[in-house]
Design a protein around this motif. Structure first.
Motif, short mmCIF file in Angstrom:
data_model
loop_
_atom_site.label_atom_id
_atom_site.label_comp_id
_atom_site.label_asym_id
_atom_site.label_seq_id
_atom_site.Cartn_x
_atom_site.Cartn_y
_atom_site.Cartn_z
N SER A 11 0.81 -1.23 0.00
CA SER A 11 0.00 0.00 0.00
C SER A 11 0.84 1.28 0.00
CB SER A 11 -0.92 0.00 1.23
OG SER A 11 -0.14 -0.03 2.41
N THR A 12 2.16 1.15 -0.08
CA THR A 12 3.03 2.33 -0.04
C THR A 12 2.80 3.21 -1.26
OG1 THR A 12 4.70 1.06 1.14
CG2 THR A 12 5.44 3.08 0.11
N THR A 13 2.76 4.53 -1.03
CA THR A 13 2.54 5.49 -2.11
C THR A 13 3.85 6.10 -2.56
OG1 THR A 13 2.30 7.37 -0.62
CG2 THR A 13 0.30 6.09 -1.11
N VAL A 14 3.81 6.76 -3.71
CA VAL A 14 4.99 7.46 -4.23
C VAL A 14 5.44 8.51 -3.23
CG1 VAL A 14 5.81 9.02 -6.04
CG2 VAL A 14 4.47 7.00 -6.66
N ASP A 15 4.51 9.27 -2.65
CA ASP A 15 4.87 10.30 -1.67
C ASP A 15 5.59 9.69 -0.47
OD1 ASP A 15 3.91 12.49 -3.12
OD2 ASP A 15 1.90 12.29 -2.27
N GLU A 16 5.13 8.56 0.01
CA GLU A 16 5.79 7.91 1.15
C GLU A 16 7.21 7.48 0.79
OE1 GLU A 16 2.16 5.92 3.65
OE2 GLU A 16 2.70 5.00 1.72
N ILE A 17 7.41 7.01 -0.43
CA ILE A 17 8.75 6.60 -0.87
C ILE A 17 9.66 7.82 -0.97
CG2 ILE A 17 10.06 5.65 -2.81
CD1 ILE A 17 7.63 3.74 -3.23
N VAL A 18 9.17 8.90 -1.55
CA VAL A 18 9.96 10.13 -1.66
C VAL A 18 10.33 10.63 -0.25
CG1 VAL A 18 9.89 12.56 -2.36
CG2 VAL A 18 9.09 10.78 -3.92
N ASN A 19 9.40 10.58 0.69
CA ASN A 19 9.69 10.99 2.06
C ASN A 19 10.70 10.07 2.74
OD1 ASN A 19 8.01 13.24 1.95
ND2 ASN A 19 6.24 12.10 2.71
N PHE A 20 10.60 8.77 2.48
CA PHE A 20 11.53 7.80 3.05
C PHE A 20 12.96 8.08 2.60
CE2 PHE A 20 13.57 3.53 2.98
CZ PHE A 20 13.45 3.21 4.32
N PHE A 21 13.10 8.51 1.35
CA PHE A 21 14.41 8.83 0.79
C PHE A 21 14.63 10.35 0.72
CE2 PHE A 21 13.57 4.62 -1.13
CZ PHE A 21 14.70 3.96 -0.66
N SER A 22 14.26 11.05 1.77
CA SER A 22 14.33 12.51 1.76
C SER A 22 15.75 13.05 1.68
CB SER A 22 13.64 13.07 3.02
OG SER A 22 14.31 12.61 4.18
N ASP A 23 16.74 12.23 1.95
CA ASP A 23 18.14 12.70 1.93
C ASP A 23 18.85 12.43 0.60
OD1 ASP A 23 18.01 9.96 2.39
OD2 ASP A 23 19.78 9.95 3.69
N VAL A 24 18.11 12.01 -0.43
CA VAL A 24 18.70 11.79 -1.75
C VAL A 24 17.95 12.60 -2.80
CG1 VAL A 24 19.49 9.47 -1.15
CG2 VAL A 24 17.31 9.75 -2.31
N SER A 25 18.58 12.80 -3.95
CA SER A 25 17.96 13.55 -5.05
C SER A 25 17.48 12.57 -6.12
CB SER A 25 18.97 14.51 -5.67
OG SER A 25 19.38 15.46 -4.73
N PHE A 26 16.20 12.66 -6.42
CA PHE A 26 15.63 11.84 -7.48
C PHE A 26 15.91 12.48 -8.83
CE2 PHE A 26 13.31 10.53 -3.77
CZ PHE A 26 13.09 9.18 -3.97
N LYS A 27 16.08 11.66 -9.83
CA LYS A 27 16.39 12.14 -11.18
C LYS A 27 15.33 13.10 -11.70
CE LYS A 27 18.72 9.94 -14.92
NZ LYS A 27 19.03 8.66 -15.54
N ASP A 28 14.06 12.72 -11.62
CA ASP A 28 12.95 13.54 -12.10
C ASP A 28 11.85 13.63 -11.06
OD1 ASP A 28 13.90 14.16 -14.77
OD2 ASP A 28 13.54 12.06 -15.26
N GLU A 29 12.23 13.97 -9.83
CA GLU A 29 11.25 14.10 -8.75
C GLU A 29 10.39 12.84 -8.63
OE1 GLU A 29 10.56 17.39 -7.11
OE2 GLU A 29 12.36 18.21 -8.00
N LYS A 30 9.10 12.98 -8.46
CA LYS A 30 8.20 11.84 -8.25
C LYS A 30 8.11 10.93 -9.47
CE LYS A 30 5.26 14.10 -4.88
NZ LYS A 30 3.89 14.53 -4.56
N GLU A 31 8.41 11.47 -10.65
CA GLU A 31 8.36 10.64 -11.87
C GLU A 31 9.47 9.60 -11.88
OE1 GLU A 31 7.88 14.13 -12.12
OE2 GLU A 31 5.75 13.66 -12.17
N SER A 32 10.41 9.69 -10.95
CA SER A 32 11.51 8.73 -10.85
C SER A 32 11.17 7.54 -9.97
CB SER A 32 12.76 9.43 -10.30
OG SER A 32 13.19 10.42 -11.18
N VAL A 33 9.96 7.51 -9.45
CA VAL A 33 9.50 6.39 -8.62
C VAL A 33 8.49 5.61 -9.44
CG1 VAL A 33 8.35 5.71 -6.49
CG2 VAL A 33 9.84 7.72 -6.51
N HIS A 34 8.78 4.35 -9.66
CA HIS A 34 7.94 3.50 -10.50
C HIS A 34 7.42 2.33 -9.67
CE1 HIS A 34 9.69 5.78 -13.80
NE2 HIS A 34 10.86 5.53 -13.25
#
Length: 85
Positions: A11-34
């Motif tokens: 049930s994990t959402t993209v927002d939860e994943i982005v928050n979990f990895f708050s100390d790293v930079s995603f390539k294209d923000e939320k679009e980098s989570v698949h």
């Protein structure tokens, strides 16, 4: 950089994943989570993430076996292999 795959709650959402990895930079923000789906179209609990740098990748991998809530998260590098025929 090679993408990483992490196993989360189904049930994990993209927002939860982005928050979990708050100390790293995603390539294209939320679009980098698949988030992946099962054959039945339900969440599989796996997510591929694309990060900006190798340093970000190493920071993310430090969270292998870290806890999100009551469960731990597993992470691995996905090697991209190009086949030329």
């Amino acid at each position: 950089n090679n993408p990483l795959i992490f196993c989360f709650y189904r049930s994990t959402t993209v927002d939860e994943i982005v928050n979990f990895f708050s100390d790293v930079s995603f390539k294209d923000e939320k679009e980098s989570v698949h988030l992946t789906l099962t054959r039945e179209g339900r969440p599989s609990g796996e997510a591929y993430i694309e990060l900006e740098t190798e340093e970000d990748m190493n920071k993310a991998l430090e969270k292998d076996k870290a806890h999100m809530g009551k469960r731990y998260i597993e992470g691995n590098i996905i090697l991209q292999i190009l086949l030329h025929f």
